[in-house]
Design a protein around this motif. Structure first.
Motif, PDB file in Angstrom:
ATOM      1  N   ALA A 208       0.832  -1.212   0.000  1.00  0.00           N
ATOM      2  CA  ALA A 208       0.000   0.000   0.000  1.00  0.00           C
ATOM      3  C   ALA A 208       0.860   1.253   0.000  1.00  0.00           C
ATOM      4  CB  ALA A 208      -0.930  -0.010   1.212  1.00  0.00           C
ATOM      5  N   GLU A 209       1.954   1.235   0.774  1.00  0.00           N
ATOM      6  CA  GLU A 209       2.846   2.390   0.819  1.00  0.00           C
ATOM      7  C   GLU A 209       3.597   2.566  -0.501  1.00  0.00           C
ATOM      8  OE1 GLU A 209       3.942   2.348   5.597  1.00  0.00           O
ATOM      9  OE2 GLU A 209       5.134   1.181   4.176  1.00  0.00           O
ATOM     10  N   ALA A 210       4.055   1.441  -1.070  1.00  0.00           N
ATOM     11  CA  ALA A 210       4.789   1.515  -2.329  1.00  0.00           C
ATOM     12  C   ALA A 210       3.915   2.064  -3.454  1.00  0.00           C
ATOM     13  CB  ALA A 210       5.315   0.131  -2.710  1.00  0.00           C
ATOM     14  N   MET A 211       2.637   1.686  -3.447  1.00  0.00           N
ATOM     15  CA  MET A 211       1.722   2.126  -4.506  1.00  0.00           C
ATOM     16  C   MET A 211       1.461   3.632  -4.460  1.00  0.00           C
ATOM     17  SD  MET A 211      -1.001  -1.027  -4.492  1.00  0.00           S
ATOM     18  CE  MET A 211      -2.150  -0.202  -5.597  1.00  0.00           C
ATOM     19  N   LYS A 212       1.748   4.262  -3.315  1.00  0.00           N
ATOM     20  CA  LYS A 212       1.585   5.713  -3.204  1.00  0.00           C
ATOM     21  C   LYS A 212       2.787   6.477  -3.752  1.00  0.00           C
ATOM     22  CE  LYS A 212      -1.358   5.322   0.909  1.00  0.00           C
ATOM     23  NZ  LYS A 212      -1.474   5.615   2.366  1.00  0.00           N
ATOM     24  N   PHE A 216       7.003   3.688  -7.971  1.00  0.00           N
ATOM     25  CA  PHE A 216       6.425   2.357  -8.153  1.00  0.00           C
ATOM     26  C   PHE A 216       5.797   2.237  -9.536  1.00  0.00           C
ATOM     27  CE2 PHE A 216       3.033  -0.779  -7.809  1.00  0.00           C
ATOM     28  CZ  PHE A 216       3.666  -1.823  -7.149  1.00  0.00           C
ATOM     29  N   TRP A 217       5.038   3.235  -9.924  1.00  0.00           N
ATOM     30  CA  TRP A 217       4.327   3.188 -11.200  1.00  0.00           C
ATOM     31  C   TRP A 217       5.266   3.451 -12.368  1.00  0.00           C
ATOM     32  CZ3 TRP A 217       0.178   0.650 -10.541  1.00  0.00           C
ATOM     33  CH2 TRP A 217      -0.477   0.718  -9.306  1.00  0.00           C
ATOM     34  N   PHE A 332      14.541  -0.306  -4.083  1.00  0.00           N
ATOM     35  CA  PHE A 332      13.644   0.845  -3.961  1.00  0.00           C
ATOM     36  C   PHE A 332      12.696   0.726  -2.767  1.00  0.00           C
ATOM     37  CE2 PHE A 332      15.124   2.146  -8.023  1.00  0.00           C
ATOM     38  CZ  PHE A 332      14.727   3.463  -8.204  1.00  0.00           C
ATOM     39  N   PHE A 333      12.190  -0.486  -2.501  1.00  0.00           N
ATOM     40  CA  PHE A 333      11.111  -0.619  -1.526  1.00  0.00           C
ATOM     41  C   PHE A 333      11.390  -1.637  -0.420  1.00  0.00           C
ATOM     42  CE2 PHE A 333       9.222   0.571  -5.661  1.00  0.00           C
ATOM     43  CZ  PHE A 333       8.794   1.841  -5.323  1.00  0.00           C
ATOM     44  N   GLY A 334      12.625  -2.133  -0.326  1.00  0.00           N
ATOM     45  CA  GLY A 334      12.987  -3.037   0.756  1.00  0.00           C
ATOM     46  C   GLY A 334      12.794  -4.499   0.397  1.00  0.00           C
ATOM     47  N   LEU A 335      13.420  -5.375   1.196  1.00  0.00           N
ATOM     48  CA  LEU A 335      13.396  -6.815   0.929  1.00  0.00           C
ATOM     49  C   LEU A 335      12.185  -7.532   1.518  1.00  0.00           C
ATOM     50  CD1 LEU A 335      17.112  -7.958   1.366  1.00  0.00           C
ATOM     51  CD2 LEU A 335      15.653  -8.445  -0.600  1.00  0.00           C
ATOM     52  N   ASN A 336      11.716  -7.082   2.670  1.00  0.00           N
ATOM     53  CA  ASN A 336      10.745  -7.886   3.408  1.00  0.00           C
ATOM     54  C   ASN A 336       9.398  -8.039   2.701  1.00  0.00           C
ATOM     55  OD1 ASN A 336      12.273  -8.684   5.710  1.00  0.00           O
ATOM     56  ND2 ASN A 336      12.169  -6.582   6.463  1.00  0.00           N
ATOM     57  N   LYS A 340       5.290  -9.284  -2.556  1.00  0.00           N
ATOM     58  CA  LYS A 340       4.047  -8.548  -2.812  1.00  0.00           C
ATOM     59  C   LYS A 340       4.292  -7.365  -3.743  1.00  0.00           C
ATOM     60  CE  LYS A 340       1.861  -9.680   1.612  1.00  0.00           C
ATOM     61  NZ  LYS A 340       1.349  -9.123   2.886  1.00  0.00           N
ATOM     62  N   ASN A 341       5.337  -6.591  -3.465  1.00  0.00           N
ATOM     63  CA  ASN A 341       5.595  -5.394  -4.265  1.00  0.00           C
ATOM     64  C   ASN A 341       5.935  -5.752  -5.711  1.00  0.00           C
ATOM     65  OD1 ASN A 341       5.155  -3.751  -2.037  1.00  0.00           O
ATOM     66  ND2 ASN A 341       7.311  -3.671  -1.475  1.00  0.00           N
ATOM     67  N   TYR A 342       6.840  -6.720  -5.883  1.00  0.00           N
ATOM     68  CA  TYR A 342       7.191  -7.131  -7.237  1.00  0.00           C
ATOM     69  C   TYR A 342       6.044  -7.907  -7.881  1.00  0.00           C
ATOM     70  CZ  TYR A 342       9.837  -9.228 -11.071  1.00  0.00           C
ATOM     71  OH  TYR A 342      10.277  -9.637 -12.311  1.00  0.00           O
ATOM     72  N   GLY A 343       5.263  -8.576  -7.048  1.00  0.00           N
ATOM     73  CA  GLY A 343       4.137  -9.352  -7.579  1.00  0.00           C
ATOM     74  C   GLY A 343       3.159  -8.488  -8.347  1.00  0.00           C
TER      75      GLY A 343
END
Length: 404
Positions: A208-212, A216-217, A332-336, A340-343
């Motif tokens: 949710a944070e990455a999408m803001k 990301f886009w 860019f958005f961390g490993l943990n 989900k982020n790359y998905g």
């Protein structure tokens, strides 16, 4: 403190991931079956081949969901279930009696099984080797690419000697056993401690944070661009050679081997390079190479050499980009929350697999798609040269690889 995992477990997980990726890559032998399935079902090859488009979309969707499955059940259980579903789906495909069943079994189910295992096992392995993310991605995704080459010979042998249904049965059993074996060797990566340094993001971003974040886009657009370019050209390279460049069939068909070598080379070369220089710079290099290839198709005097050069550039760029991107997203958005982020960004793979064909159909040929690729590549190249890490003072720095 982060949970520690032994070097032995890390190496076994890497080996298990390579075995699993090799088996999952076998789905890219699908074109071997189109003509025989068309004869069996009394359907046009074009309709039968559409099952692979469905497979690609299902693969991308499943990849975006696999992070939640890993959180709940763990990488080992999800990988084993992925192997069981892949084997069962291929066995069912052997007995598909009409086009709808083929789309369900070979498209939806095989794609979902493959996508569930692919991104989750890759991301999990990358998390275990934060100091060598590029090299590990190259090993895992290189195995995925080699799987299509290895199973080409396996499936061709059984197609020639045992027939269509027995080939699907044998393929299903071999792939299922390999994925299950690989899954049994895996351990879940522990939660990573976030290092607050000048070279890494100050924290992990949830989806949710990455999408803001605009980054990301922008990265999603870059990924979609390269996937659309690579998948379209790889899928119709022989047809481009015959119809667009006007080459004899045998010479045009040689492009398949050139693409396989260039694709694998891109995975290995750019993957390893990404551990030495900024990953976003590696993506910029890949985009520039792809841009040269597309320009060769559009503006160079068409010949055998220019055609081979163009498809090699595009395949090299595609292979390298999909290898480097998981690690880039973690930069860019961390490993943990990588899976989900790359998905979500990986959905661009599924979308890209059909956009090129749709544009070519609507606007009457290859050139329309090539010009779309050209425009998107220029935009993506500018993004790669100018994008900054999200968050506070780091915005002024380009993304850097996280070194040991």
């Amino acid at each position: 403190m982060a949970t520690q995992i032994s070097n032995r477990d890390r190496l076994f997980t890497l080996l298990g991931t390579i075995i699993t990726q090799f088996a999952l890559g076998s789905v890219y032998t699908w074109s071997l079956f189109n003509s025989q399935l068309a004869d069996k079902l009394s359907e046009p090859v074009s309709r039968v081949a559409f099952s692979f488009g469905i497979l690609s979309l299902a693969l991308a969707v499943a990849s975006s969901l696999s992070g939640k499955l890993q959180e709940r059940f763990g990488v080992r259980k999800v990988t084993i279930c992925s192997g069981l579903l892949l084997g069962a789906s291929l066995l069912l495909t052997a007995h598909a009696s009409n086009l709808i069943l083929l789309y369900v079994f070979a498209g939806l189910l095989v794609g979902f099984a493959d996508g569930t295992g692919y991104l989750m096992t890759l991301s999990n392995c990358v998390k275990l080797f934060p100091e060598r993310k590029g090299l590990v991605s190259a090993c895992a995704i290189g195995a995925y690419g080699l799987g299509s080459l290895g199973f080409k010979y396996i499936n061709m042998y059984f197609l020639t000697n045992t027939g269509l249904e027995n080939t699907f049965n044998t393929w299903g059993v071999i792939a299922m056993v390999m994925v299950i074996l690989g899954g049994l060797m895996m351990k879940d990566a522990p939660k990573q401690e976030q290092q607050n340094t000048a070279e890494t993001p100050v924290r992990d971003y949830t989806l949710a944070e990455a999408m803001k974040c605009s980054q990301f886009w922008m990265l999603a657009l870059v990924f979609l661009t390269v996937c659309m370019s690579g998948l379209y050209v790889i899928g119709v390279a022989k047809d481009i050679g015959e119809s667009y460049v006007h080459l004899p069939m045998a010479i045009a068909a040689t492009s398949v081997a050139i693409i396989a070598v260039a694709n694998l080379s891109g995975r290995l070369v750019l993957g390893v390079l990404s551990d030495s220089i900024s990953r976003i710079k590696v993506i910029a290099i890949a985009l520039f190479i792809c841009l040269i290839g597309v320009c060769a198709l559009l503006f160079a005097h068409q010949s055998t050499v220019s055609f081979y050069f163009a498809v090699a550039c595009i395949a090299f760029s595609f292979g390298g980009t999909i290898t480097v991107f998981p690690s880039l997203i973690s930069d860019f958005f961390g490993l943990n929350n990588l899976t989900k982020n790359y998905g979500l960004i990986y959905l661009g793979f599924g979308i890209g697999s059909i956009v090129g064909s749709i544009v070519a159909s609507l606007f009457g040929g290859f050139a329309a798609t090539f010009y779309l690729m050209l425009g998107l590549l220029v935009i993506s190249f500018v993004i790669a040269l100018t994008i900054k890490l999200p968050g506070s003072p780091q915005d002024n720095l380009p993304a850097q690889p996280i070194m040991a």
